[in-house]
Design an enzyme around this catalytic site. Structure first.
Site, PDB file in Angstrom:
ATOM      1  N   GLY A 264      -4.384  -7.698  -3.678  1.00 14.36           N
ATOM      2  CA  GLY A 264      -2.932  -7.326  -3.894  1.00 14.36           C
ATOM      3  C   GLY A 264      -2.675  -5.713  -3.950  1.00 14.36           C
ATOM      4  O   GLY A 264      -3.586  -5.086  -3.541  1.00 14.36           O
ATOM      5  N   GLU A 292      -9.480  -5.976  -4.205  1.00 11.52           N
ATOM      6  CA  GLU A 292      -9.228  -5.484  -2.969  1.00 11.52           C
ATOM      7  C   GLU A 292      -7.591  -5.212  -2.810  1.00 11.52           C
ATOM      8  O   GLU A 292      -6.905  -6.058  -3.257  1.00 11.52           O
ATOM      9  CB  GLU A 292      -9.633  -6.491  -1.872  1.00 11.52           C
ATOM     10  N   CYS A 326      -3.355  -5.495   5.198  1.00 12.54           N
ATOM     11  CA  CYS A 326      -3.825  -4.348   4.289  1.00 12.54           C
ATOM     12  C   CYS A 326      -4.491  -3.393   5.394  1.00 12.54           C
ATOM     13  O   CYS A 326      -4.673  -1.939   5.014  1.00 12.54           O
ATOM     14  CB  CYS A 326      -4.924  -4.949   3.380  1.00 12.54           C
TER      15      CYS A 326
END
Ligand code: NAD
Length: 543
Positions: A264, A292, A326
């Site tokens: 997140g 992560e 991401c």
């Protein structure tokens, strides 16, 4: 049963094309219709039992936010505590279950993800997380199956790795799961991360409390059912819906808290780490913290780079899934000699990208996940537009009426330290810094320093010296560096995922390293002929 059993060698699950009129498109469309026709109650699953009660929250489709697809209960402390207790009760038997039996459950889960659950996984991910056919397929079907299959294979390698023994000794490495329970907290943007984060510790013999994102509740519910059908015993993974802050506050305060598997934002991971530090004196063990987190991924273009490849990589990696991967590109460094042509081409292409309902075959860009995300993008556009150093090239508007739609947007900046080159916005915003061709040596350190993140990075060049130089100067600027490819699209078994600096603990999801974090080894040395004389030959025994 006894034997040195071997699991199948894994392969990456092939993706289906979803061409208009294809059987898979028709089938997923039918699933979508079915899901839209009801409001699903998505319960907690604790010790195999479903519960639904107390305060609830609506689950909506981001691209049609008036449409309520389901409701989740918001766990209070007692629900979270019951999930923790269930995990602790299940621990004894699960930790003693032979590894190949645990593996068989996840191998079966992979087959279900590619089989009877495939279209429901894809449809719920499209509706709940606003992904197109293609983006949902590669995430919710292919990557979910890849995680399960590759992790099992990696576990086999870990268990096979045993110490050597000299004659007269027999040395064993007992790969124990952690004592206590693991908390898995997962983000909205990948169904596969939701499936993987609780499953990886469970595969290695741990028991887990899983708090999925409120915004991925629809697909998380499918993942949980799939794992149960695959044979996961009650209590091994306990799904608790609700506020991450509340669930984590209860979980992290328990003395049996053994580890956190988090993906997140950086800010939330930092807050969780601090809470863990505050509780440190009360824990039985030092908890494993795996996180992560955010990214600000750069595409760095050398004048020798292939023009069409650069354009394709920038369009795909900046705007697919609305820039909410991401690994999405959000900054680019382009040489002056290439810029005018690239700028005009990109602007023209971006204007043709259709933003809208993900079930339409014309849509390239769906909606961002919620109103907060839309307002964050709107705010970034406004801040950038207010600066003399920025020029809006295309996009820049938001359309919240029907869905949380944000136009794919490109800014050009003359400021190498601009906030648009530093901060993560997690939406369809690309900022380009143009450098003079002869300043390649100077631009690389600017890429390195502009942002605190170090997740993914692309370098485009055909000049080998330029590639080598970029790989050297930018060595710590990413966990994954792509040469002549876009910064998105990591594949299990090929590129494992993880970043350093503010992007996380770099434990490399999809590698042996990430499985190893959920084990606490114990060496057992058995001496077959123990010493029976306490003296040594060097001693003078004449006295
Ligand atoms: P988020 O941090 O808002 O939420 C992630 C999870 O944490 C959710 O389950 C949420 O409910 C929970 N949470 C929120 N506040 C919390 C708190 N105070 N305490 C405990 N838990 C809390 O992130 P998101 O919006 O779901 O996902 C986007 C972020 O995730 C981006 O920053 C993105 O870069 C990052 N991400 C990173 C990777 C990676 O591999 N590095 C992969 C996917 C997403």
């Amino acid at each position: 049963m006894t034997g040195n059993f071997r699991v199948p060698r894994p392969h990456n699950e092939p993706e289906r094309s979803f061409a208009p009129g294809s059987p898979e498109a028709d089938s997923v469309r039918a699933q979508i219709k079915h899901i839209e026709s009801q409001v699903r109650d998505l319960p907690h699953v604790v010790d195999g039992a479903r519960s639904f009660g107390g305060q609830t929250m609506n689950v909506v489709a981001p691209h049609k936010h008036a449409q309520v697809l389901g409701r989740i209960p918001m766990a209070d402390a007692s629900v979270t505590k019951s999930a923790i207790d269930a995990s602790l009760r299940a621990h004894h038997d699960w930790a003693r279950t032979p590894w190949w039996e645990r593996a068989a459950i996840f191998l079966r889960a992979a087959e279900l993800a590619c089989g009877s659950y495939r279209d429901e996984l894809v449809a719920t991910t499209m509706l709940g997380q606003s992904k197109t056919f293609h983006q949902s397929e590669i995430d919710a079907a292919c990557e979910v199956a890849d995680f399960f299959r590759f992790n099992v294979f990696l576990a086999q390698e870990i268990y096979a790795d045993q110490p050597s023994s000299l004659q007269g000794n027999f040395n064993l490495l007992d790969q124990r799961p952690l004592e206590g329970f693991v908390l898995a907290v997962t983000p909205f943007n990948f169904t596969a991360i939701g499936a993987n984060l609780p499953s990886t510790p469970a595969l290695m013999g741990n028991t887990v409390v899983w708090k999925p994102s409120e915004k991925a509740a629809l697909s998380s519910d499918v993942v949980m059912r799939l794992l149960e059908e695959a044979g996961l015993p009650p209590g091994v993974i306990n799904l608790v819906h609700g506020s991450g802050k509340d669930v984590a506050a209860t979980a992290v305060a328990q003395p049996e808290f053994a580890g956190l598997n988090f993906t997140g934002s950086t800010q939330v991971f930092r807050a969780l780490w601090k809470t863990v530090a505050d509780n440190l004196d009360s824990y039985r063990s030092f908890p494993r913290l795996v996180g992560e987190t955010g990214g600000k991924n750069a595409v760095v273009v050398h004048p020798s780079g292939n023009y069409d490849a650069i354009k394709t990589a920038l369009i795909r990696s900046s705007f697919e899934y609305q820039g909410q991967k991401c690994s999405a590109a959000s900054r680019a460094y382009v040489p002056r000699s290439m810029w005018n042509r690239l700028r005009d081409d990109m602007v023209e292409t971006v204007r043709t990208l259709k933003v809208g309902d993900v079930a339409s075959h014309e849509t390239f860009v769906g909606a961002v996940i919620d109103e907060a995300a839309l307002r964050r993008m709107e705010n970034a556009f406004q801040r950038a537009s207010d600066l003399d150093s920025h020029r809006l090239l295309v996009g820049g508007s938001v359309h919240p009426e029907e869905g949380w739609f944000v136009e794919p947007t490109i800014f050009e900046t003359t400021d190498p330290h601009a906030f648009t080159l530093a901060e993560e916005f997690f939406g369809p915003l690309l900022t380009v810094f143009v450098y003079e061709d002869e300043s390649w040596d100077e631009v690389l350190p600017l890429v390195d320093e502009a942002s605190p993140y170090a997740l993914t990075l692309s370098v485009f060049a055909s000049d080998r010296q330029a590639i080598a130089q970029a790989l050297d100067v930018l060595r710590n600027a990413s966990g994954m560096t792509y040469v002549n490819d876009k910064p998105t699209g990591a594949l299990m078994g090929q590129v494992s995922f993880g970043g350093g600096r503010a992007s996380g603990t770099n434990d490399k999801t999809g590698s042996r390293l990430s499985l190893q974090r959920w084990l606490s080894g114990r060496f057992v040395k058995e001496t077959l002929s123990p010493a029976t004389d306490w003296t040594y030959p060097y001693l003078d025994r004449s006295f």
